[in-house]
Design a protein around this motif. Structure first.
Motif: not given
Lengths: 449, 409
Positions: B90, B95-96, B98-100, B102-103, B106, B137-138, B141
């Motif tokens: 991450m 960012v795209v 990183a979001n994958w 992140r899912t 999470d 951002r990471v 979180s």
């Protein structure tokens, strides 16, 4: 072998059975609210039995706290309610949340980082201003940070794009608020901002571009695109029946525009309303007279388009169709009274209703643009009105919803309903319920199931 | 109040110490994934690495999303062992991607938090939160997760992060709050100390202004202009006539030669010349309506000379209403044609190289037609500063000659 035994029945028997089902089951199906301002983006629902009066202690079926903030309207599909919000230091924490329609319980919650958050308004607009949209299988969300997301109904990410990374960060002083539009297998986006502006059509299954139409001579707009149905056709706007009876006079009006066999994608901004071919992105026609910065979404009915921009702008009734600049030939009427900056107009029957940002409501005769009445409806307004079951709902920033009777020549107020928090988001209507988003909660209002 | 700060620092140092001193492999609390890899389970590691690599390749137009989804699902199935790898993954500017990741992260974290004893790599999370080279951002979180696992973690961690790019503004806010409490309780020295810390570390204009106001109210000095590197000392010239929106492209004499004692023919044939003005507000805004005239459809120029103690890389940050074009030492370094804008602080950021000694700065500011709405004020203004990448001034001082006649072209 019980399956498909119906195939052996004679056709007249099948038809009779189908008729009986429709006759005795009431409405064939409850209406969903799949995107910005409902199914056709006009704010009007076919639902009956909608609530009139409520308060914190009365008529609230459930109330669920939402993270962060957002003014996107909730959307409803069957037993699911979807909302978006954003929070964080730069509003770059994005949320797509699925709630249960029945009790407001969280079903899933997709958290994402926004790629390029912009400036935003402290209350009226942030990264979660655009409303999501669903086709019943997937939910699509667009955020002011320039991110587009597709999730399945189980909450799984299907695809995501950062338009900010691909085409440049959005430059916007109040965050982008244009809500995406589904057209067949395309997800249509209006990206007007200080930087290079464009319309974009994505393949809803893959997220890939199907077409991109640059708008080099426009700048900031917060308006959402609208889809004008093809002509000729019967009045496409759902007419909420007054007292359960459909207004015959309103629904039978038909305007034929022979040069319009296809839908037209309507886009407001930069002093004009443009129409595009939604399948190709080809620009079809344009009408001037809009404000430089446009927020409201146009509505349609009786084969006509009604667009408004303010403050101090005008409401224009436009006959669709044609090519090039049709300002001189296709404007049916215009009126400068009561134009809002933010709230979208709503057309019910022969009446076009406006509420300006300071809370003054105006009713115009949609056939000629003449004013029918003007009345203070509440405090300041950001939310756009919705209608159904012969009623109009106006939610103001104090948390008050003024309910008035629709399609009457005189203003007739039915109720004033106060909730504890400000309302900036437009409500949703579905399955005999009203879904009202306040600054911190989502309320489900209606009769108990 | 000092005790609070000391305690907070102590807790954070303790956390950092723990973070650095990660437990030896196999100790209690060690993520299983670490042990797996070290015991030779290369297949496991390969699969994780492969899944992470698949997501990293996700391209524009959502290309390879199907593969990314499959890879994400594989990662999510790995459970908490894969969290350190996901945190590493991450830490990307994509960012795209990183979001994958992140899912998956999470999903794993939510699953663990539903257990009576979550299996989460606390020490690795602490180390990650404290590593200011990681994506902010990471880290944010991670801090939220740690705060949930160890209530009070964020309250102890954040106030010590005054130099942390991600948590700086939170730490400044904490210092301002502690200072206000001290002030309210009559501890003036502690209040000044906290407000000074807030001021010196603040980079956000609002926080800088807030801290400066607090210090000033207590009789202390706080130089906002120097702290933010605002250019406030200008020679101003105008208005030149520029109908409608023609001003941006039009070229007037100052763009060809700076002559501070020259006179020109301006709008409506009037003679115009350079005059000296100071910025009109605390954040360096130069109001050209006041300095020049309340006109429309015109162009104005602002000129300054700034002494730099050494040659350096810096950021030029500016904003203007309606728009501005900037020349530094004769080179056009910025220009953006937009109209009816507000002068927003730091709206545009441009990397520049400053010379040692004098640097000549020329700014052209256009003024468009009156807004359609006659109630909308036709502002005409400029704001500009030179700072480092964090937003603090780089020590330039005005070198403008005392009078226009002393200026060198």
């Amino acid at each position: 072998m019980t399956t498909h035994c119906w195939r052996r029945l004679p056709k007249p028997v099948l038809a009779l059975a189908a008729f009986a089902v429709l006759l005795f089951s009431g409405r064939a199906h409850a209406e969903n609210w799949p995107g910005w301002r409902g199914a056709d983006r006009t704010g009007v629902s076919d639902e009956l039995g909608l609530p009139v009066a409520w308060s914190e202690d009365q008529g609230v079926l459930w109330k669920t706290a939402l993270p962060g903030s957002g003014i996107s309207n909730p959307i409803v599909w069957d037993d699911r309610v979807f909302v978006t919000s954003s929070d964080g230091r730069d509003q770059d924490e994005l949320h797509l949340i699925c709630l249960s329609r029945d009790d407001g319980g969280e079903q899933w919650h997709l958290r994402l980082w926004g790629s390029a958050p912009t400036l935003y308004h402290p209350t009226k607009s942030n990264m979660a201003s655009p409303s999501p949209v669903t086709d019943g299988e997937h939910v699509f969300a667009f955020f002011g940070s320039g991110d587009v997301v597709c999730a399945d109904f189980g909450g799984g990410l299907v695809w995501q794009r950062s338009l900010a990374n691909e085409y440049g960060a959005f430059e916007n002083r109040f965050a982008a608020s244009s809500s995406p539009l589904l057209y067949h297998d395309l997800l249509l986006l209006q990206c007007d901002h200080y930087g290079p502006s464009y319309l974009l059509a994505l393949d809803k299954r893959t997220g890939a571009n199907r077409w991109k139409s640059d708008r080099p001579d426009v700048w900031l707009s917060w308006s959402s695109p609208q889809l004008m149905p093809p002509a000729p056709q019967r009045d496409a706007v759902a007419q909420p029946p007054a007292g359960g009876k459909r207004s015959r006079a309103a629904t039978e009006k038909t305007v034929v525009a022979a040069d319009r066999a296809e839908e037209e994608l309507l886009v407001c901004g930069s002093h004009r309303l443009d129409a595009y071919n939604p399948s190709t992105g080809e620009k079809l026609w344009t009408v001037g007279g809009m404000s430089r910065e446009c927020v409201p979404t146009p509505v349609f009915g009786h084969g006509l388009i009604f667009a408004t921009t303010g403050p101090n702008g005008q409401t224009i009734c436009i006959r669709p169709g044609g090519r090039g600049d049709v300002s001189a030939s296709h404007v049916v009427w215009s009126n400068i009274r009561g134009t809002p900056f933010v709230p979208s107009p709503i057309l019910v029957g022969d009446y076009l209703y406006l509420v300006d940002d300071k809370g003054v409501g105006t009713c115009l005769d949609a056939t000629n643009g003449r004013m029918v009445w003007r009345k203070r409806l509440g405090g300041a307004f950001t939310a756009s009105p919705v209608a159904g079951d012969g009623k109009l709902y106006f939610c103001d920033e104090t948390g008050k919803t003024t309910v008035i009777e629709a399609e009457t020549k005189k203003y007739r107020e039915l109720a004033r309903n106060q909730l504890d928090e400000p309302i900036f988001a437009s409500p949703a209507i579905s399955q005999r319920r009203l879904f009202v988003r306040t600054s911190g909660h989502l309320y489900c209002i209606g009769a108990a199931p | 109040m000092k005790s609070f700060a000391v305690l907070a620092i102590a807790i954070t140092i303790g956390a950092l110490h723990k973070a650095v001193a990660l437990p030896a492999r196999g100790e209690e609390g060690t993520p299983r994934g670490f042990a797996d890899e070290k015991t030779g389970n290369e297949k496991t590691g390969d699969d994780v690495a492969q899944a992470i690599a698949v997501i990293a390749r996700i391209g524009p137009q959502a290309e390879s999303s199907r593969e990314a989804r499959q890879a994400r699902d594989r990662l999510a199935q790995r459970g908490p062992d894969v969290i350190p790898k996901l945190l590493d993954a991450m830490d990307t500017t994509n960012v795209v991607a990183a979001n994958w990741y992140r899912t998956a992260y999470d999903e794993i974290v939510a699953s663990e938090l539903s257990r009576p004893q979550p299996r989460l790599p606390i020490e690795a999370l602490r180390a990650y939160a404290a590593d200011s080279d990681r994506q902010g951002r990471v880290r944010r979180s991670v801090v939220r997760l740690l705060d949930r696992l160890e209530p009070g973690f964020a309250a102890a961690f954040v106030p010590t992060r005054l130099d942390d790019p991600e948590f700086r503004s939170d730490a400044v806010e904490a210092a301002l709050a502690v200072g206000s409490e001290a002030e309210a309780s009559g501890d003036r020295d502690e209040a000044i100390d906290q407000f000074r810390r807030a001021f010196e570390h603040a980079r956000d204009a609002e926080q800088v202004t807030q801290a400066a106001a607090k210090l000033t109210a207590l009789g202390e000095q706080a130089d906002i202009t120097a702290h933010l590197g605002l250019v406030t000392d200008w020679y101003v010239l105008g208005p030149f006539d520029a109908s409608a929106y023609s001003g941006f492209a039009a070229v007037f004499p100052p763009e060809e030669r700076i002559d501070l004692h020259a006179n020109y023919t301006g709008k409506e044939g009037k003679a115009i010349g350079w005059s000296r003005h100071a910025a009109s507000d605390a954040l360096g805004q130069l109001n050209l309506v006041q300095c020049i005239a309340p006109v429309k459809e015109a162009v104005g120029y602002a000129y300054s000379e700034l002494h730099a103690p050494r040659e350096m890389e810096a950021q030029l940050r500016c904003g203007a209403d309606d728009n501005c074009t900037v020349w530094l030492n004769g080179e056009r370094v910025f220009g953006r044609e937009q109209w009816l804008n507000g002068t927003r602080f730091d709206r545009f950021v441009v990397p520049v190289r400053l010379r040692e000694g004098n640097n000549r700065l020329l700014v052209k500011v256009c003024q468009g037609p009156q807004h359609k709405d006659p109630e909308v004020a036709n502002n005409w203004s400029l704001q500009l500063r030179f700072c480092d990448a964090t937003g603090v001034g780089v020590g330039l001082v005005s070198a403008l000659p005392a009078t226009a006649k002393e200026a060198s072209p």
